[in-house]
Design a protein around this motif. Structure first.
Motif: not given
Length: 541
Positions: A81-98, A184-195
Motif C-alpha cells: 500500500q505504501s508503494n501504491a501511495l508513493a506511485h500516486s503521489l509521484s503522478e501528482r509531482g511529488i518526488g525526491e526533494g519534495s 483519500t489515502l485509500a483512493k490513491l492506494i487503489k489507483a497506484g501500482s503495487l510495484e
C-alpha cells in the motif's frame, strides 16, 4: 603501543553493537533466503522507514505490522500500500526533494504516508495536531510543503494554503462539507501500482517541530544515523525485542512517538495505535494484544495512575516488559508509584528534538533516585558546563551539552543550538550525583533570581508534587517590585484534596530554603499542556 586505544575503542563499540543488535533480534538468521533479501533491501534503501518496511515485508509478510481502529495491516500490505501511495503521489509531482507534511493522529495513515514519502526520497514534515489554521499555514509555507496528508478534522485549517499544495485526507472520519473533492489515502492506494519503487538517489530528511512551549515551533531537520550503533545503544539499555508488540500512545508526530514507529519497523514488531489517548482503553489495548512495550509521555502515566485502583487492576498487564516515557519531566513520586504498580518495567529517557536522547534511567536508577533522568547510553557524551565553559563539579548545576551521532542537522529556518567543543546544548540545566546520574533542574532561561538568590522551579515543583493532596503543579517566576522576581505556584489538587495556600507554603518552607517558598499559590482545574504533555507555562503567567 602508540594509538592502541584508538584501535581498541571502535572495535569494542562494534562488538557491543553486534551483541546488542543480535540479542534484541535486530540481526537474526531465520530463513536464509528471506534474510539475505532483507539485508540487500536494507543496503539498497539505506537507513530509512522504507528500509524497515521493505525488509520486514520480505521476512515476515503475513505478520501484523499495524493494529488500529481500522483493523490489522500486515507487513506485506504496509509495503504494497505504501508503494501504491508513493506511485500516486509521484503522478501528482511529488518526488525526491519534495516536502510532504503529515498532520495525522495515531493510526495507519501516519505510517503509510511516512513510508511512502521515504520511498520517494521526499522530505517528511510532521505537523502538530494542535495547530490552529494560521500556524499550519505558516509552518507549511516556511517548510516548503508541496503536499499534505491530514485527518478530516484538520481539513478546514488548510484552507489558507496555496492551491498548488496537494491535499490528501486520511479517510478516518466523515469528510467535512466542501472538501469532498480531496482524495483519500485509500483512493490513491487503489489507483497506484503495487510495484516496488527504485530507491532514491538520496534519502529524504525528517522535519520534526520543536515543542514551541516558549514561542513559535522551529523545524528541526534530521537524517537517519548510519549503521546500528545508536539503535544498539538504546537496545542495550531497554529490553525491546524483535517481533513483539508495542502500544504507542505518545503522539507519532512528536520525536518520541516517531522514534518508536521507526524502531518497530526496524525490529519487525507490531505497533498498536489509537487515534486519541484514553487511559483505561490504553490498558485494555495492552491486555488485548499482549503488548510487551508501552510508549507514553509523563502526563499519560499520570492519567493512568489517576484511574481508580479497581479499574487499573482489572486488566492483565503481565505481558509488559517496558513502559518507556519521555517528552517532559517525570516526577519522582509518579515514577515510584508506577514501579510499585507495574513492577520493574519503567524507563525514563531525557533528551530534546535537537540532540535526540541524552540519558536513560532504568528501573534500578528510578528506584535509587526517583527524580533522575539516568545516565548516558554507550556512544553518547553528556557534559555540564559552567558559564566559562568549564565542567561543573559533581553536585553543581551546569548547562547540559550532549554529543552523539543523533544530533540534528540544524533548523530549517537557519541557525542551530549552541555548540561547545563538539557538544550541543539542550537548553536545560542539571546536575550529576555521585553515581553519575543526571538530574534536570529546568530550562536555562527558567532560572529565577529572587532577592539575589538563584532558584530553579523544578526543585519546588518536585517537592509540591510529593504532597499527598497535590496532583500536578507548575512553578514559575513573576515580576516583583521588591525582589525582582518571585515564585508563583499553580496547583491542581487531587479530586478530594483540600490543601490551602497557607498549608502548601508551609510545606515548602519546612523542606526548602525560605527564598524558595512560593509567594503566590493559585489553584486551577488543570495545567495547560501541548499534545506531548509539556506544560505551557507562558499561558499561566
Amino acid at each position: 603501543m602508540p594509538g592502541l586505544d584508538s584501535l581498541i575503542s571502535p572495535l569494542t563499540d562494534r562488538v557491543a553493537t553486534l551483541r546488542a543488535a543480535t540479542s534484541a533480534g535486530l540481526i537474526a538468521v531465520g530463513d536464509p533466503r528471506s534474510a539475505v533479501r532483507a539485508v540487500l533491501a536494507l543496503r539498497s534503501w539505506g537507513p530509512s522507514p522504507a528500509a524497515g518496511c521493505v525488509a520486514s515485508a520480505l521476512r515476515y509478510p503475513g505478520e501484523p505490522a499495524v493494529v488500529d481502529e481500522q483493523g490489522t495491516l500486515t507487513f506485506k500490505e504496509l509495503d504494497g500500500q505504501s508503494n501504491a501511495l508513493a506511485h500516486s503521489l509521484s503522478e501528482r509531482g511529488i518526488g525526491e526533494g519534495s516536502g510532504v507534511a503529515v498532520m495525522c493522529r495515531n493510526h495507519r495513515g501516519f505510517l503509510l504516508a511516512t513510508v511512502a514519502i521515504s520511498k520517494l526520497g521526499a522530505h517528511a514534515i510532521f505537523l502538530n495536531t494542535s495547530f490552529a489554521g494560521p500556524q499550519l499555514v505558516d509552518v507549511a509555507t516556511r517548510e516548503g510543503t508541496d503536499a499534505i496528508v491530514l485527518d478530516e478534522e484538520f481539513l478546514a485549517l488548510a484552507d489558507g494554503l496555496s492551491e498548488e499544495v496537494v491535499l490528501v485526507r486520511s479517510g478516518v472520519e466523515r469528510v467535512p462539507t466542501g472538501h469532498s473533492s480531496v482524495p483519500t489515502l485509500a483512493k490513491l492506494i487503489k489507483a497506484g501500482s503495487l510495484e516496488q519503487l527504485d530507491p532514491p538517489s538520496e534519502t529524504g530528511r525528517f522535519v520534526i517541530l520543536t515543542s514551541g512551549t516558549t514561542g513559535t515551533p522551529k523545524g528541526a531537520r534530521r537524517g537517519a544515523p548510519d549503521g546500528l550503533t545508536s539503535a544498539a545503544a538504546l537496545l542495550e539499555a531497554i529490553p525491546f525485542h524483535a517481533r513483539e508488540t508495542t502500544v504507542i500512545a505518545a503522539p507519532q508526530f512528536h520525536a518520541w512517538g516517531f522514534a518508536h514507529s521507526l524502531l518497530a519497523l526496524a525490529l519487525s514488531s507490531t505497533v498498536v495505535l489509537r487515534r486519541k489517548f484514553d487511559p483505561a482503553q490504553t490498558l485494555a489495548d495492552v491486555e488485548r494484544t499482549r503488548a510487551t512495550a508501552l510508549i507514553v509521555v509523563p502526563v499519560m502515566l499520570q492519567r493512568i495512575m489517576e484511574l481508580p485502583t479497581k479499574t487499573r487492576r482489572k486488566y492483565d498487564l503481565t505481558s509488559l516488559k517496558v513502559i518507556a516515557v519521555s517528552g517532559s519531566a517525570l516526577p519522582g513520586q509518579l515514577a515510584t508509584r508506577v514501579l510499585d504498580e507495574f513492577g520493574e518495567v519503567l524507563y525514563n529517557l531525557y533528551g530534546s528534538t535537537e540532540v535526540s536522547w541524552a540519558t536513560i534511567a532504568t528501573p534500578d536508577d528510578l528506584r535509587a533516585a526517583p527524580g533522575t533522568a539516568g545516565k548516558p547510553p554507550r556512544g553518547t557524551v553528556v557534559k555540564l558546563l559552567l558559564e566559562d565553559d568549564s565542567e561543573a563539579p559533581t553536585g553543581e548545576i551546569g548547562r547540559i551539552f550532549v554529543g552523539s551521532e543523533l544530533a540534528f542537522e540544524g533548523y530549517t529556518g537557519g541557525g542551530s543550538k549552541d555548540v561547545v567543543r563538539g557538544l550541543m546544548a539542550t537548553g536545560d540545566v542539571g546536575r550529576f550525583d555521585s553515581e553519575g546520574r543526571l538530574f534536570i533542574e529546568g530550562r536555562s532561561d527558567d532560572m529565577i533570581v529572587s532577592g539575589g538568590e538563584n532558584v530553579f522551579p523544578r526543585e519546588v515543583e518536585d517537592l509540591l508534587a510529593e504532597h499527598p493532596e497535590v496532583a500536578e503543579v507548575a512553578v514559575l517566576g513573576v515580576p516583583d517590585n521588591q525582589f525582582g522576581q518571585r515564585l508563583a505556584a499553580y496547583v491542581v489538587l487531587e479530586p478530594d484534596g483540600k490543601a490551602s495556600e497557607t498549608e502548601l507554603r508551609g510545606y515548602v518552607k519546612a523542606n526548602l530554603a525560605r527564598y524558595k517558598v512560593p509567594r503566590d499559590v493559585t489553584f486551577i482545574a488543570e495545567l495547560p499542556r501541548n499534545p506531548a504533555g509539556k506544560v505551557l507555562k507562558r499561558q499561566l503567567s
